[in-house]
Scaffold this motif. Structure first.
Motif, PDB file in Angstrom:
ATOM      1  N   LEU A  28       0.876  -1.140  -0.070  1.00 40.35           N
ATOM      2  CA  LEU A  28      -0.046   0.004   0.121  1.00 40.35           C
ATOM      3  C   LEU A  28       0.875   1.365  -0.082  1.00 40.35           C
ATOM      4  O   LEU A  28       0.549   2.259  -0.782  1.00 40.35           O
ATOM      5  N   MET A  29       1.946   1.203   0.682  1.00 38.60           N
ATOM      6  CA  MET A  29       2.869   2.376   0.483  1.00 38.60           C
ATOM      7  C   MET A  29       3.471   2.741  -0.645  1.00 38.60           C
ATOM      8  O   MET A  29       3.489   3.749  -1.323  1.00 38.60           O
ATOM      9  N   ALA A  30       3.843   1.559  -1.095  1.00 38.69           N
ATOM     10  CA  ALA A  30       4.461   1.594  -2.421  1.00 38.69           C
ATOM     11  C   ALA A  30       3.419   2.172  -3.413  1.00 38.69           C
ATOM     12  O   ALA A  30       3.792   3.126  -4.441  1.00 38.69           O
ATOM     13  N   VAL A  31       2.157   1.665  -3.643  1.00 38.31           N
ATOM     14  CA  VAL A  31       1.285   2.150  -4.424  1.00 38.31           C
ATOM     15  C   VAL A  31       1.032   3.339  -4.355  1.00 38.31           C
ATOM     16  O   VAL A  31       0.866   4.357  -5.312  1.00 38.31           O
ATOM     17  N   LEU A  32       0.943   3.982  -3.034  1.00 36.50           N
ATOM     18  CA  LEU A  32       0.536   5.445  -2.771  1.00 36.50           C
ATOM     19  C   LEU A  32       1.602   6.259  -3.228  1.00 36.50           C
ATOM     20  O   LEU A  32       1.426   7.456  -3.785  1.00 36.50           O
ATOM     21  N   VAL A  33       2.864   5.614  -3.073  1.00 41.22           N
ATOM     22  CA  VAL A  33       4.160   6.701  -3.573  1.00 41.22           C
ATOM     23  C   VAL A  33       3.853   6.842  -5.021  1.00 41.22           C
ATOM     24  O   VAL A  33       4.191   7.707  -5.530  1.00 41.22           O
ATOM     25  N   ILE A  34       3.834   5.673  -5.681  1.00 40.25           N
ATOM     26  CA  ILE A  34       3.689   5.506  -7.131  1.00 40.25           C
ATOM     27  C   ILE A  34       2.672   6.546  -7.685  1.00 40.25           C
ATOM     28  O   ILE A  34       2.543   7.225  -8.873  1.00 40.25           O
ATOM     29  N   LEU A  35       1.328   6.294  -7.079  1.00 36.79           N
ATOM     30  CA  LEU A  35       0.307   7.042  -7.210  1.00 36.79           C
ATOM     31  C   LEU A  35       0.668   8.553  -7.450  1.00 36.79           C
ATOM     32  O   LEU A  35      -0.136   9.480  -8.080  1.00 36.79           O
ATOM     33  N   SER A  36       1.414   8.898  -6.268  1.00 39.62           N
ATOM     34  CA  SER A  36       1.641  10.373  -6.003  1.00 39.62           C
ATOM     35  C   SER A  36       2.369  11.072  -7.504  1.00 39.62           C
ATOM     36  O   SER A  36       2.286  12.391  -7.492  1.00 39.62           O
ATOM     37  N   ARG A  37       3.071  10.228  -8.195  1.00 43.15           N
ATOM     38  CA  ARG A  37       3.608  10.769  -9.439  1.00 43.15           C
ATOM     39  C   ARG A  37       2.839  10.587 -10.676  1.00 43.15           C
ATOM     40  O   ARG A  37       3.112  11.009 -11.749  1.00 43.15           O
ATOM     41  N   THR A  38       1.701   9.982 -10.334  1.00 41.64           N
ATOM     42  CA  THR A  38       0.691   9.906 -11.579  1.00 41.64           C
ATOM     43  C   THR A  38      -0.576  10.954 -11.494  1.00 41.64           C
ATOM     44  O   THR A  38      -1.283  10.816 -12.321  1.00 41.64           O
ATOM     45  N   VAL A  39      -0.650  11.663 -10.483  1.00 39.12           N
ATOM     46  CA  VAL A  39      -1.916  12.651 -10.217  1.00 39.12           C
ATOM     47  C   VAL A  39      -2.006  13.735 -11.053  1.00 39.12           C
ATOM     48  O   VAL A  39      -2.998  14.750 -11.162  1.00 39.12           O
TER      49      VAL A  39
END
Length: 148
Positions: A72-83
């Motif tokens: 979940l942490m990795a997904v959140l960080v990756i999503l932070s670059r796609t917003v």
């Protein structure tokens, strides 16, 4: 730009302003990754503690806690670059529900997750408003608008 006046230097291109909505939503997702990290520590620490009602924490192995929390942490960080893209905003919105659902393991995360859902909505609305106001200002002042 002139260092002291903040005015553009004639003939030099003006840098585009970063999107406020992208900055705000990206920050929220990275902060949520840290909250999930701390929730993993709480879930580990509460293992085996007798609790009643809302204080009860399901018994899970440390590996399960850290694997699911780490993903979940990795997904959140990756999503932070796609917003910066519409699908990134949708995925970030879905992630808000996942973070809220961590309250099933650590009940206090229902409260923390709800606070982050509110912050997410505010980031989307306020960031969008700032971006619209910047665009209107740039349209009204083409001499100071960035060349895109």
């Amino acid at each position: 730009m002139h260092a002291s006046s903040g005015l553009p230097v004639p003939g030099q291109p003006i840098e585009a302003k970063p999107s406020a909505r992208t900055q705000f939503t990206s920050t929220i997702l990275v902060l949520e990754a840290f909250v999930v990290l701390f929730a993993c520590f709480v879930a580990m620490g509460l293992q085996g503690v007798e609790g009643a009602g809302a204080d009860a924490v399901p018994v899970m192995s440390d590996a399960t806690i850290w694997t699911s929390g780490g993903v979940l942490m990795a997904v959140l960080v990756i999503l932070s670059r796609t917003v910066g893209r519409p699908e990134g905003i949708v995925a970030g919105s879905v992630a808000q529900g996942v973070v809220l659902a961590t309250g099933l393991v650590v009940p206090m995360m229902f409260v923390v997750g709800a606070v982050f859902v509110v912050l997410w909505v505010v980031s989307l609305r306020l960031g969008g408003r700032i971006d619209r106001e910047r665009a209107a200002f740039d349209a009204a002042h083409p001499d100071t608008a960035p060349n895109l």
